[in-house]
Design a protein around this motif. Structure first.
Motif, PDB file in Angstrom:
ATOM      1  N   ALA A  27       0.821  -1.215   0.000  1.00  0.00           N
ATOM      2  CA  ALA A  27       0.000   0.000   0.000  1.00  0.00           C
ATOM      3  C   ALA A  27       0.858   1.268   0.000  1.00  0.00           C
ATOM      4  CB  ALA A  27      -0.934  -0.007   1.206  1.00  0.00           C
ATOM      5  N   SER A  28       2.027   1.186   0.609  1.00  0.00           N
ATOM      6  CA  SER A  28       2.875   2.379   0.678  1.00  0.00           C
ATOM      7  C   SER A  28       3.925   2.448  -0.424  1.00  0.00           C
ATOM      8  CB  SER A  28       3.565   2.459   2.041  1.00  0.00           C
ATOM      9  OG  SER A  28       4.420   1.359   2.227  1.00  0.00           O
ATOM     10  N   CYS A  29       4.301   1.323  -0.989  1.00  0.00           N
ATOM     11  CA  CYS A  29       5.371   1.354  -1.999  1.00  0.00           C
ATOM     12  C   CYS A  29       4.862   1.159  -3.429  1.00  0.00           C
ATOM     13  CB  CYS A  29       6.452   0.321  -1.679  1.00  0.00           C
ATOM     14  SG  CYS A  29       5.969  -1.382  -1.985  1.00  0.00           S
ATOM     15  N   HIS A  30       3.608   0.752  -3.592  1.00  0.00           N
ATOM     16  CA  HIS A  30       2.975   0.599  -4.905  1.00  0.00           C
ATOM     17  C   HIS A  30       3.733  -0.358  -5.829  1.00  0.00           C
ATOM     18  CE1 HIS A  30       0.344   3.775  -3.609  1.00  0.00           C
ATOM     19  NE2 HIS A  30       1.382   4.564  -3.396  1.00  0.00           N
ATOM     20  N   GLN A  31       4.297  -1.404  -5.246  1.00  0.00           N
ATOM     21  CA  GLN A  31       5.000  -2.427  -6.015  1.00  0.00           C
ATOM     22  C   GLN A  31       4.035  -3.596  -6.230  1.00  0.00           C
ATOM     23  OE1 GLN A  31       8.495  -3.827  -3.998  1.00  0.00           O
ATOM     24  NE2 GLN A  31       9.400  -4.673  -5.848  1.00  0.00           N
ATOM     25  N   LYS A  32       4.215  -4.341  -7.305  1.00  0.00           N
ATOM     26  CA  LYS A  32       3.368  -5.510  -7.541  1.00  0.00           C
ATOM     27  C   LYS A  32       3.596  -6.523  -6.422  1.00  0.00           C
ATOM     28  CE  LYS A  32       3.073  -5.097 -12.516  1.00  0.00           C
ATOM     29  NZ  LYS A  32       3.327  -5.738 -13.820  1.00  0.00           N
ATOM     30  N   LEU A  33       2.512  -7.188  -6.013  1.00  0.00           N
ATOM     31  CA  LEU A  33       2.572  -8.096  -4.877  1.00  0.00           C
ATOM     32  C   LEU A  33       3.589  -9.215  -5.091  1.00  0.00           C
ATOM     33  CD1 LEU A  33       1.441  -8.838  -2.103  1.00  0.00           C
ATOM     34  CD2 LEU A  33      -0.261 -10.231  -3.277  1.00  0.00           C
ATOM     35  N   GLY A  34       3.575  -9.835  -6.248  1.00  0.00           N
ATOM     36  CA  GLY A  34       4.508 -10.925  -6.515  1.00  0.00           C
ATOM     37  C   GLY A  34       5.958 -10.481  -6.444  1.00  0.00           C
ATOM     38  N   GLU A  35       6.239  -9.312  -7.003  1.00  0.00           N
ATOM     39  CA  GLU A  35       7.603  -8.773  -6.957  1.00  0.00           C
ATOM     40  C   GLU A  35       8.015  -8.468  -5.520  1.00  0.00           C
ATOM     41  OE1 GLU A  35       7.423  -5.405  -9.542  1.00  0.00           O
ATOM     42  OE2 GLU A  35       7.382  -6.637 -11.352  1.00  0.00           O
ATOM     43  N   LEU A  36       7.090  -7.950  -4.737  1.00  0.00           N
ATOM     44  CA  LEU A  36       7.372  -7.645  -3.337  1.00  0.00           C
ATOM     45  C   LEU A  36       7.671  -8.918  -2.550  1.00  0.00           C
ATOM     46  CD1 LEU A  36       7.499  -5.549  -1.067  1.00  0.00           C
ATOM     47  CD2 LEU A  36       5.034  -5.806  -0.805  1.00  0.00           C
ATOM     48  N   LEU A  37       6.879  -9.963  -2.779  1.00  0.00           N
ATOM     49  CA  LEU A  37       7.109 -11.238  -2.091  1.00  0.00           C
ATOM     50  C   LEU A  37       8.458 -11.844  -2.473  1.00  0.00           C
ATOM     51  CD1 LEU A  37       3.510 -12.720  -2.371  1.00  0.00           C
ATOM     52  CD2 LEU A  37       4.655 -12.011  -0.257  1.00  0.00           C
ATOM     53  N   MET A  38       8.843 -11.693  -3.738  1.00  0.00           N
ATOM     54  CA  MET A  38      10.161 -12.177  -4.162  1.00  0.00           C
ATOM     55  C   MET A  38      11.264 -11.353  -3.510  1.00  0.00           C
ATOM     56  SD  MET A  38       9.981 -13.413  -8.171  1.00  0.00           S
ATOM     57  CE  MET A  38      10.660 -11.896  -8.689  1.00  0.00           C
ATOM     58  N   PHE A  39      11.111 -10.038  -3.481  1.00  0.00           N
ATOM     59  CA  PHE A  39      12.110  -9.151  -2.877  1.00  0.00           C
ATOM     60  C   PHE A  39      12.314  -9.495  -1.402  1.00  0.00           C
ATOM     61  CE2 PHE A  39      13.195  -5.217  -0.606  1.00  0.00           C
ATOM     62  CZ  PHE A  39      14.389  -4.915  -1.224  1.00  0.00           C
ATOM     63  N   LYS A  40      11.229  -9.833  -0.709  1.00  0.00           N
ATOM     64  CA  LYS A  40      11.311 -10.195   0.705  1.00  0.00           C
ATOM     65  C   LYS A  40      11.848 -11.612   0.902  1.00  0.00           C
ATOM     66  CE  LYS A  40       8.034  -9.090   3.543  1.00  0.00           C
ATOM     67  NZ  LYS A  40       8.737  -8.418   4.610  1.00  0.00           N
ATOM     68  N   GLY A  41      12.036 -12.364  -0.191  1.00  0.00           N
ATOM     69  CA  GLY A  41      12.579 -13.715  -0.094  1.00  0.00           C
ATOM     70  C   GLY A  41      11.563 -14.766   0.316  1.00  0.00           C
ATOM     71  N   LEU A  42      10.278 -14.441   0.198  1.00  0.00           N
ATOM     72  CA  LEU A  42       9.237 -15.389   0.605  1.00  0.00           C
ATOM     73  C   LEU A  42       8.898 -16.388  -0.494  1.00  0.00           C
ATOM     74  CD1 LEU A  42       6.916 -12.909   2.515  1.00  0.00           C
ATOM     75  CD2 LEU A  42       8.519 -14.573   3.488  1.00  0.00           C
ATOM     76  N   ILE A  43       9.085 -15.982  -1.744  1.00  0.00           N
ATOM     77  CA  ILE A  43       8.856 -16.885  -2.871  1.00  0.00           C
ATOM     78  C   ILE A  43       9.997 -16.725  -3.868  1.00  0.00           C
ATOM     79  CG2 ILE A  43       6.328 -16.900  -2.624  1.00  0.00           C
ATOM     80  CD1 ILE A  43       6.234 -14.965  -5.059  1.00  0.00           C
ATOM     81  N   GLN A  44      10.114 -17.700  -4.747  1.00  0.00           N
ATOM     82  CA  GLN A  44      11.103 -17.667  -5.820  1.00  0.00           C
ATOM     83  C   GLN A  44      10.417 -17.239  -7.118  1.00  0.00           C
ATOM     84  OE1 GLN A  44      14.400 -18.330  -5.159  1.00  0.00           O
ATOM     85  NE2 GLN A  44      13.659 -18.456  -3.052  1.00  0.00           N
ATOM     86  N   GLN A  45      11.187 -16.892  -8.110  1.00  0.00           N
ATOM     87  CA  GLN A  45      10.632 -16.492  -9.400  1.00  0.00           C
ATOM     88  C   GLN A  45       9.768 -17.602  -9.994  1.00  0.00           C
ATOM     89  OE1 GLN A  45      13.351 -14.738 -12.177  1.00  0.00           O
ATOM     90  NE2 GLN A  45      11.865 -14.745 -13.822  1.00  0.00           N
ATOM     91  N   ASP A  46      10.196 -18.857  -9.863  1.00  0.00           N
ATOM     92  CA  ASP A  46       9.417 -19.985 -10.381  1.00  0.00           C
ATOM     93  C   ASP A  46       8.043 -20.051  -9.722  1.00  0.00           C
ATOM     94  OD1 ASP A  46      11.554 -20.655 -11.968  1.00  0.00           O
ATOM     95  OD2 ASP A  46      12.179 -22.370 -10.760  1.00  0.00           O
ATOM     96  N   ASP A  47       7.981 -19.764  -8.416  1.00  0.00           N
ATOM     97  CA  ASP A  47       6.709 -19.774  -7.697  1.00  0.00           C
ATOM     98  C   ASP A  47       5.763 -18.716  -8.259  1.00  0.00           C
ATOM     99  OD1 ASP A  47       7.761 -21.736  -5.928  1.00  0.00           O
ATOM    100  OD2 ASP A  47       8.541 -20.173  -4.593  1.00  0.00           O
TER     101      ASP A  47
END
Length: 66
Positions: A27-47
């Motif tokens: 909500a504050s950074c306006h980044q796509k959810l999937g990209e944010l989850l990858m950046f945080k290390g919660l998912i991989q690109q394949d996921d």
């Protein structure tokens, strides 16, 4: 349409708490959810690619097995 977060939770790649936290950050950074989850290390690109593919199939009526 099933959302990316819902798909990732159903596949047990993230928890509801992790999704909620990512949505709050999004909500504050306006980044796509999937990209944010990858950046945080919660998912991989394949996921993310798998979730996006599933979302596309569901949206276009190709998803039969649930």
């Amino acid at each position: 349409m099933m959302k990316i977060g819902e798909i990732l939770i159903r596949r047990q790649l993230i928890s509801q708490a992790q999704l909620d936290q990512a949505i709050d950050i999004q909500a504050s950074c306006h980044q796509k959810l999937g990209e944010l989850l990858m950046f945080k290390g919660l998912i991989q690109q394949d996921d993310l690619e798998m979730a996006l593919t599933e979302q596309y199939w569901r949206q276009n009526g190709y998803w039969v097995i649930d």
